[in-house]
Motif scaffolding. Structure first.
Motif, PDB file in Angstrom:
ATOM      1  N   LEU A 262       0.833  -1.216   0.000  1.00  0.00           N
ATOM      2  CA  LEU A 262       0.000   0.000   0.000  1.00  0.00           C
ATOM      3  C   LEU A 262       0.860   1.255   0.000  1.00  0.00           C
ATOM      4  N   ASP A 263       1.934   1.266   0.801  1.00  0.00           N
ATOM      5  CA  ASP A 263       2.835   2.425   0.795  1.00  0.00           C
ATOM      6  C   ASP A 263       3.293   2.742  -0.622  1.00  0.00           C
ATOM      7  N   ASN A 264       3.684   1.714  -1.366  1.00  0.00           N
ATOM      8  CA  ASN A 264       4.239   1.929  -2.697  1.00  0.00           C
ATOM      9  C   ASN A 264       3.163   2.248  -3.725  1.00  0.00           C
ATOM     10  N   LEU A 265       1.979   1.673  -3.589  1.00  0.00           N
ATOM     11  CA  LEU A 265       0.874   2.064  -4.472  1.00  0.00           C
ATOM     12  C   LEU A 265       0.546   3.539  -4.304  1.00  0.00           C
ATOM     13  N   ILE A 266       0.545   4.006  -3.050  1.00  0.00           N
ATOM     14  CA  ILE A 266       0.248   5.414  -2.778  1.00  0.00           C
ATOM     15  C   ILE A 266       1.402   6.299  -3.234  1.00  0.00           C
ATOM     16  N   ARG A 267       2.633   5.907  -2.909  1.00  0.00           N
ATOM     17  CA  ARG A 267       3.816   6.703  -3.270  1.00  0.00           C
ATOM     18  C   ARG A 267       3.918   6.923  -4.771  1.00  0.00           C
ATOM     19  N   LEU A 268       3.590   5.909  -5.553  1.00  0.00           N
ATOM     20  CA  LEU A 268       3.717   5.989  -7.005  1.00  0.00           C
ATOM     21  C   LEU A 268       2.473   6.557  -7.679  1.00  0.00           C
ATOM     22  N   GLY A 269       1.482   6.943  -6.901  1.00  0.00           N
ATOM     23  CA  GLY A 269       0.308   7.608  -7.450  1.00  0.00           C
ATOM     24  C   GLY A 269      -0.728   6.691  -8.065  1.00  0.00           C
ATOM     25  N   HIS A 270      -0.654   5.399  -7.808  1.00  0.00           N
ATOM     26  CA  HIS A 270      -1.648   4.481  -8.353  1.00  0.00           C
ATOM     27  C   HIS A 270      -2.986   4.604  -7.634  1.00  0.00           C
ATOM     28  N   ILE A 271      -2.954   4.914  -6.350  1.00  0.00           N
ATOM     29  CA  ILE A 271      -4.177   5.104  -5.574  1.00  0.00           C
ATOM     30  C   ILE A 271      -3.965   6.273  -4.620  1.00  0.00           C
ATOM     31  N   PRO A 272      -5.030   6.927  -4.185  1.00  0.00           N
ATOM     32  CA  PRO A 272      -4.897   7.938  -3.141  1.00  0.00           C
ATOM     33  C   PRO A 272      -4.662   7.254  -1.793  1.00  0.00           C
ATOM     34  N   PRO A 273      -4.220   7.984  -0.783  1.00  0.00           N
ATOM     35  CA  PRO A 273      -4.076   7.392   0.552  1.00  0.00           C
ATOM     36  C   PRO A 273      -5.348   6.660   0.966  1.00  0.00           C
ATOM     37  N   THR A 274      -5.179   5.420   1.385  1.00  0.00           N
ATOM     38  CA  THR A 274      -6.295   4.511   1.614  1.00  0.00           C
ATOM     39  C   THR A 274      -6.102   3.769   2.930  1.00  0.00           C
ATOM     40  N   VAL A 275      -7.173   3.594   3.686  1.00  0.00           N
ATOM     41  CA  VAL A 275      -7.157   2.780   4.899  1.00  0.00           C
ATOM     42  C   VAL A 275      -7.502   1.344   4.510  1.00  0.00           C
ATOM     43  N   VAL A 276      -6.790   0.377   5.088  1.00  0.00           N
ATOM     44  CA  VAL A 276      -7.050  -1.031   4.801  1.00  0.00           C
ATOM     45  C   VAL A 276      -7.337  -1.759   6.110  1.00  0.00           C
ATOM     46  N   VAL A 277      -8.440  -2.477   6.147  1.00  0.00           N
ATOM     47  CA  VAL A 277      -8.815  -3.311   7.298  1.00  0.00           C
ATOM     48  C   VAL A 277      -8.702  -4.769   6.880  1.00  0.00           C
ATOM     49  N   THR A 278      -7.987  -5.569   7.677  1.00  0.00           N
ATOM     50  CA  THR A 278      -7.855  -6.995   7.402  1.00  0.00           C
ATOM     51  C   THR A 278      -8.567  -7.775   8.510  1.00  0.00           C
ATOM     52  N   PRO A 279      -9.821  -8.142   8.285  1.00  0.00           N
ATOM     53  CA  PRO A 279     -10.608  -8.804   9.331  1.00  0.00           C
ATOM     54  C   PRO A 279     -10.286 -10.300   9.426  1.00  0.00           C
ATOM     55  N   SER A 280     -10.787 -10.928  10.472  1.00  0.00           N
ATOM     56  CA  SER A 280     -10.695 -12.378  10.662  1.00  0.00           C
ATOM     57  C   SER A 280     -12.100 -12.968  10.592  1.00  0.00           C
ATOM     58  N   PHE A 281     -12.265 -14.050   9.819  1.00  0.00           N
ATOM     59  CA  PHE A 281     -13.622 -14.586   9.712  1.00  0.00           C
ATOM     60  C   PHE A 281     -13.851 -15.865  10.513  1.00  0.00           C
ATOM     61  N   TYR A 282     -12.819 -16.377  11.193  1.00  0.00           N
ATOM     62  CA  TYR A 282     -13.047 -17.483  12.129  1.00  0.00           C
ATOM     63  C   TYR A 282     -13.423 -16.934  13.509  1.00  0.00           C
ATOM     64  N   ASN A 283     -13.972 -17.809  14.350  1.00  0.00           N
ATOM     65  CA  ASN A 283     -14.248 -17.506  15.760  1.00  0.00           C
ATOM     66  C   ASN A 283     -15.281 -16.406  15.964  1.00  0.00           C
ATOM     67  N   LEU A 284     -16.104 -16.153  14.948  1.00  0.00           N
ATOM     68  CA  LEU A 284     -17.165 -15.160  15.109  1.00  0.00           C
ATOM     69  C   LEU A 284     -18.277 -15.675  16.008  1.00  0.00           C
ATOM     70  N   ASP A 285     -18.359 -17.005  16.127  1.00  0.00           N
ATOM     71  CA  ASP A 285     -19.263 -17.615  17.094  1.00  0.00           C
ATOM     72  C   ASP A 285     -18.688 -18.982  17.456  1.00  0.00           C
ATOM     73  N   ALA A 286     -19.366 -19.690  18.321  1.00  0.00           N
ATOM     74  CA  ALA A 286     -18.841 -20.964  18.820  1.00  0.00           C
ATOM     75  C   ALA A 286     -19.354 -22.171  18.056  1.00  0.00           C
ATOM     76  N   SER A 287     -20.061 -21.941  16.953  1.00  0.00           N
ATOM     77  CA  SER A 287     -20.736 -23.046  16.275  1.00  0.00           C
ATOM     78  C   SER A 287     -19.771 -24.084  15.713  1.00  0.00           C
ATOM     79  N   GLY A 288     -18.618 -23.657  15.232  1.00  0.00           N
ATOM     80  CA  GLY A 288     -17.677 -24.610  14.649  1.00  0.00           C
ATOM     81  C   GLY A 288     -16.513 -24.949  15.547  1.00  0.00           C
ATOM     82  N   GLY A 289     -16.504 -24.447  16.763  1.00  0.00           N
ATOM     83  CA  GLY A 289     -15.361 -24.626  17.647  1.00  0.00           C
ATOM     84  C   GLY A 289     -14.341 -23.525  17.442  1.00  0.00           C
TER      85      GLY A 289
END
Length: 455
Positions: A262-289
């Motif tokens: 992301l630093d380099n995409l922004i530095r080189l002008g490919h995208i504007p400054p952007t926030v990135v969230v990397t969520p976790s999709f396990y353990n959202l409930d106890a159904s699967g352990g």
């Protein structure tokens, strides 16, 4: 939070060195770089390097289904055009029929070393102590040890089971006309004071979640360098970036150097400054352990994509908007992910269509039913999105990704396609796809047309 990825080498100066990984520029073949591993363990009888280290192959001897047709090379045998691929461990024969290439030698009492040339790329690794067959050695068997002096990026201890390092590209030794295996876009930015963002983990309230605490869940977040420095109330474009099956929200940073990309995409002008969230999709409930990273003896089912979407819509998305200066409309929001995360991106596309305008489906393990004429008639906005469908040429989800493309083609939904020429179902493929998603798709003008990919 970025110290583990700033220096080219993990050099330890203390006389009590337990481990070190040093990347050395050699200015000679076969790659122009060598990597030295040093690990101290006075009780070990044998030490392998695993935890993500893979054999090398080339584009003519690669398959994701059987070792019999794989040309598997020690890194000492590297030639331009070779690349590392994920290891289909169930098919590998036991030693001595197949010998793991990353075996350390005891150079002094209790001091284990290994040196090899490596081409460009990010490598995840751990030490496999007293392990006789690398694919079977995991954290739950007691064999796997994370480098104590190069800790991984993670939310709480145990969230990751490997560290990582990166080797730069040297075109004098690594260039191949058939492939572009230059991953320098994932190196630290050359001007860190101006362009280095921050990356950290955060916990949020998620009723029913079981990790890292009851009713608490976690994500990683990248904030661009200018975040918090700009005057006024600036809202930043927001990308959600999902891991795949058997992973968590720290994967993209620990294994994929997401923040550097992301630093380099922004530095080189490919995208504007952007926030990135990397969520976790396990353990959202106890159904699967409870999902435990790297624990092969405790299998946890992959949660259904629609259940993950509903949880994120109810808890994660509002929490992020309430706590960070991020955009609140679809035109500056995106969702992307790899493998099962690509399935989740597709789920967002068809069932959270008004939430995001951009979607990255990397190595998507999707299955029918797909969008059809009825879907488009019911939700016309499906036709006006920025979409990337990407996968590796040697990716085992190749047929599924092609089937998804055919479904999009059948109803006239425009998208950008990237087939990573060296790509198996592994991190080098997803680095490539995130980079090109930023270059060709993210925040580009809609609707997509024939010229979109040229800009």
């Amino acid at each position: 939070m970025r110290g583990y990825g700033i220096a080219l080498a993990a050099l330890l100066l203390s006389s009590e060195v337990l481990a070190s990984v040093t990347v050395r520029k050699t200015d000679r073949g076969p790659t122009g770089y060598e990597v030295d591993f040093r690990y101290v363990n006075t009780t070990a009888k044998r030490v392998l390097i695993g935890g993500g280290m893979q054999p090398f192959t080339d584009q003519f001897h690669t398959t994701g289904t059987s070792y019999r047709f794989n040309g598997r090379y020690d890194p000492h045998d590297y030639k331009p055009g070779d690349f590392y691929v994920s290891n289909p461990s169930p098919q590998l024969p036991a030693e001595p029929a197949y010998k793991w290439p990353y075996e350390m030698t005891q150079s002094a009492e209790g001091v284990w070393t290994y040196t090899a040339p490596f081409p460009s790329g990010i490598y995840s690794f751990a030490y496999l102590v007293n392990c006789n067959y690398a694919p079977n050695c995991s954290i739950d068997t007691g064999h796997l040890v994370i480098d104590p002096d190069l800790p991984p990026f993670q939310n709480v201890p145990g969230d990751q089971v490997s560290s990582s390092f990166q080797v730069p590209f040297d075109a004098r030794f690594q260039f191949s006309p058939e492939l572009n295996t230059n991953f320098d876009y994932a190196l630290d930015t050359p001007d860190p004071h101006l362009h280095r963002g921050t990356v950290q983990t955060a916990n949020y309230t998620s009723p029913g979640s079981i990790h890292p605490a009851p009713d608490v869940h976690d994500f990683g977040i990248y904030l661009p360098a200018e975040y918090g420095r700009s005057p006024g109330n600036k809202s930043y474009p927001l990308l959600y970036l999902s891991h795949g099956a058997g992973g968590n929200g720290a994967d993209w940073e620990n294994l994929g150097r997401m923040s550097h990309i992301l630093d380099n995409l922004i530095r080189l002008g490919h995208i504007p400054p952007t926030v990135v969230v990397t969520p976790s999709f396990y353990n959202l409930d106890a159904s699967g352990g409870r999902f435990i990273y790297g624990n092969k003896s405790h299998s946890v089912p992959i949660p259904p994509a629609d259940a993950v979407r509903q949880n994120f819509e109810k808890y994660l998305f509002p929490w992020v908007e309430a706590h960070y200066d991020v955009c609140r409309n679809a035109s500056c929001r995106a969702f992307a992910g790899l493998s099962m995360g690509g399935v989740l991106a597709y789920e967002m596309f068809v069932n959270a269509t008004d939430t995001f305008d951009y979607y990255g489906m990397f190595s998507p393990a999707t299955n029918p039913p797909y969008v059809n004429a009825s879907s488009v008639a019911e939700t016309p906005a499906l036709m006006r999105k920025g979409i990337m469908v990407a996968y590796g040429l040697y990716d085992f989800v190749f047929p599924q990704a092609r089937a998804l493309q055919e479904a999009l083609d059948a109803v006239g939904i425009r998208y950008i396609n990237r087939v990573t020429p060296f790509g198996a179902h592994y991190w080098n493929t997803w680095l490539d796809e995130l980079w090109w998603f930023g270059v060709k798709v993210l925040w580009k003008d809609l609707p997509f047309g024939v010229e979109t990919g040229r800009k």
